[in-house]
Design a protein around this motif. Structure first.
Motif, PDB file in Angstrom:
ATOM      1  N   LEU A   1       0.515  -1.390  -0.148  1.00 24.93           N
ATOM      2  CA  LEU A   1       0.075   0.611  -0.058  1.00 24.93           C
ATOM      3  C   LEU A   1       0.989   1.157  -0.063  1.00 24.93           C
ATOM      4  CD1 LEU A   1      -3.255   1.126   0.017  1.00 24.93           C
ATOM      5  CD2 LEU A   1      -2.769   0.700   2.480  1.00 24.93           C
ATOM      6  N   THR A   2       1.844   1.427   0.551  1.00 28.45           N
ATOM      7  CA  THR A   2       2.615   2.063   0.865  1.00 28.45           C
ATOM      8  C   THR A   2       3.370   2.782  -0.662  1.00 28.45           C
ATOM      9  OG1 THR A   2       2.998   2.161   3.108  1.00 28.45           O
ATOM     10  CG2 THR A   2       4.960   3.418   1.770  1.00 28.45           C
ATOM     11  N   PHE A   3       3.723   1.310  -1.081  1.00 31.45           N
ATOM     12  CA  PHE A   3       3.798   1.514  -2.496  1.00 31.45           C
ATOM     13  C   PHE A   3       4.216   2.235  -3.606  1.00 31.45           C
ATOM     14  CE2 PHE A   3       5.342  -0.645  -7.249  1.00 31.45           C
ATOM     15  CZ  PHE A   3       6.487  -0.045  -6.861  1.00 31.45           C
ATOM     16  N   VAL A   4       2.501   2.066  -3.524  1.00 32.84           N
ATOM     17  CA  VAL A   4       1.608   2.377  -4.748  1.00 32.84           C
ATOM     18  C   VAL A   4       1.113   3.698  -4.520  1.00 32.84           C
ATOM     19  CG1 VAL A   4       0.611  -0.216  -5.680  1.00 32.84           C
ATOM     20  CG2 VAL A   4      -0.441   1.036  -3.285  1.00 32.84           C
ATOM     21  N   LEU A   5       1.486   4.185  -3.013  1.00 28.32           N
ATOM     22  CA  LEU A   5       0.531   5.743  -3.001  1.00 28.32           C
ATOM     23  C   LEU A   5       1.687   6.679  -3.138  1.00 28.32           C
ATOM     24  CD1 LEU A   5      -1.808   5.047   0.152  1.00 28.32           C
ATOM     25  CD2 LEU A   5      -2.230   5.471  -2.179  1.00 28.32           C
ATOM     26  N   LEU A   6       2.916   5.956  -3.204  1.00 31.94           N
ATOM     27  CA  LEU A   6       4.107   6.975  -3.134  1.00 31.94           C
ATOM     28  C   LEU A   6       4.020   7.709  -4.327  1.00 31.94           C
ATOM     29  CD1 LEU A   6       7.460   4.650  -2.679  1.00 31.94           C
ATOM     30  CD2 LEU A   6       6.252   6.784  -1.070  1.00 31.94           C
ATOM     31  N   PRO A   7       4.312   9.260  -4.383  1.00 30.75           N
ATOM     32  CA  PRO A   7       4.022  10.096  -5.227  1.00 30.75           C
ATOM     33  C   PRO A   7       4.615   9.500  -6.640  1.00 30.75           C
ATOM     34  CG  PRO A   7       3.998  11.368  -2.926  1.00 30.75           C
ATOM     35  CD  PRO A   7       4.327   9.744  -3.016  1.00 30.75           C
TER      36      PRO A   7
END
Length: 400
Positions: free
Chosen positions: A94-100
């Motif tokens: 989730l963190t990966f896909v949300l990184l700008p």
């Protein structure tokens, strides 16, 4: 099974949002230069997609969105080496896909998304594939994109410190080969772009996550917990910071190496949280919550960047301005009966993608938004004027 369903749900929503976003942006000048410029592997990939899906934004961005989704699956699998908990692995994805920076790499035609995928593919295969085939994969990387040059450098340092002479020589050879084929420029007099580079990294990751990644790499160095992933990430980061003292750094070639280090950061955070008593975990929870709030906020800015126009006096100050205008401009020109115009080089390439050719019959000139001159074309967003231009018919009828 429940966690796998959640993983597919996260990536399904991610893919839907990214594909939906393609209809709201235009081809950027850098993307048009890649598509219509010198031959490259990425150009071949994009042209194959356009041949399959047609000359449209979906076809333009399809390969990069698919590489992004594949990268998310790969980082989930790679994280099994660092995180025992399925729940923690899902938070990592989730963190990966949300990184700008990851979102931008997924919807833009550039090297970053391809490098992220290539790095994660290498890390995924290295423990599953014979050394001969991994060396062959590295050779392919050296031939297709200069962005992998720092992978060879990181692996060279890894093999050097592990006294693996043959592998060290092979990776140095690949570094030299890639540098020779594509160029490796360190130029000019020292200018001092260090703070600019830190600022761009902070924008790509959000400040807290970037600082924490930097801390994790440093901490693992002191603790002598340096695996192959550490060498790959740390070498690229250190190299980018060093050359930033001299010249402007092309972050799209460096940021992917720090992005793939997310499993290291997740492992360190989870381990630090787990060993503390419950009453001493509040600080870690606060850091996690604040980081996620900033992450979501920055990602929403990427997706809803058009709303920023409502708060800006000068539309060009919008970081995404270069990915707007062209599609709408082409549609208006076609509705007015223009199939070709002559304009500045950057816009000319962008319009070409949407079927507006170059000719000497009609001249398109952008004019200041404050100009009282009668315009032929005006582009607005929610009654906010973003672009004005005049189209002048010339006597010369010869097409070029």
């Amino acid at each position: 099974m429940r966690y796998k369903l959640i993983l597919f749900l996260i990536l399904g929503i991610d893919a839907f949002v990214l594909f939906f976003e393609t209809s709201h942006i235009s081809i950027a000048s850098s993307e048009a230069s890649l598509l219509y410029g010198d031959f490259s592997f990425l150009q071949l990939l994009v042209k194959a997609s356009l041949a399959l899906f047609g000359q449209n934004d979906f076809g333009l961005r399809f390969p990069f969105i698919m590489m992004h989704i594949a990268s998310a699956f790969l980082i989930y699998d790679i994280s099994k080496r660092y995180l025992n908990s399925e729940r923690n692995r899902l938070w990592l994805v989730l963190t990966f896909v949300l990184l700008p920076g990851v979102v931008s790499a997924a919807i833009m035609v550039n090297h970053a998304g391809f490098i992220i995928f290539g790095l994660l593919l290498y890390l995924y295969l290295e423990e599953r594939t014979p050394k001969f085939f991994m060396n062959l994969l590295l050779l392919i990387y050296a031939l297709v994109d200069v962005g992998f040059v720092y992978l060879f450098l990181g692996l060279a340092f890894y093999h050097l410190f592990h006294k693996e002479k043959k592998e060290f020589i092979y990776n140095i050879g690949l570094f030299i080969l890639s540098s020779y084929l594509y160029g490796f420029d360190i130029y000019g007099f020292p200018r001092g772009h260090f703070l600019d580079t830190i600022g761009v990294y902070s924008a790509i990751f959000t400040p807290i996550i970037f600082i924490y990644l930097f801390y994790v790499l440093y901490r693992r160095y002191l603790a002598d917990k340096r695996d192959k992933l550490w060498y790959i990430a740390a070498t690229a980061l250190l190299f980018s910071l060093l050359i930033s003292f001299r010249q402007r750094v092309d972050i799209e070639h460096f940021a992917p190496y720090l992005i793939v280090a997310l499993p290291l950061a997740a492992q360190t955070f989870a381990s630090s949280y787990r060993v503390r008593l419950k009453e001493n975990r509040k600080a870690y929870r606060a850091i996690f919550v604040i980081s996620f709030i900033l992450l979501i906020f920055n990602t929403l800015l990427v997706f809803f960047n058009k709303e920023l126009y409502l708060f800006l006096d000068d539309p060009k100050k919008n970081f995404a301005y270069n990915m707007h205008i062209a599609k709408e401009l082409a549609q208006i020109l076609k509705s007015q009966g223009y199939s070709c115009v002559s304009t500045d080089t950057k816009m000319q390439k962008r319009l070409r993608f949407y079927g507006i050719d170059k000719c000497t019959q009609n001249r398109l000139n952008a004019i200041p938004l404050q100009s009282t001159k009668q315009e032929s074309v005006t582009i607005r967003y929610k009654n906010k004027t973003l672009y004005k231009a005049t189209v002048t018919k010339l006597n010369n009828k010869q097409s070029i």
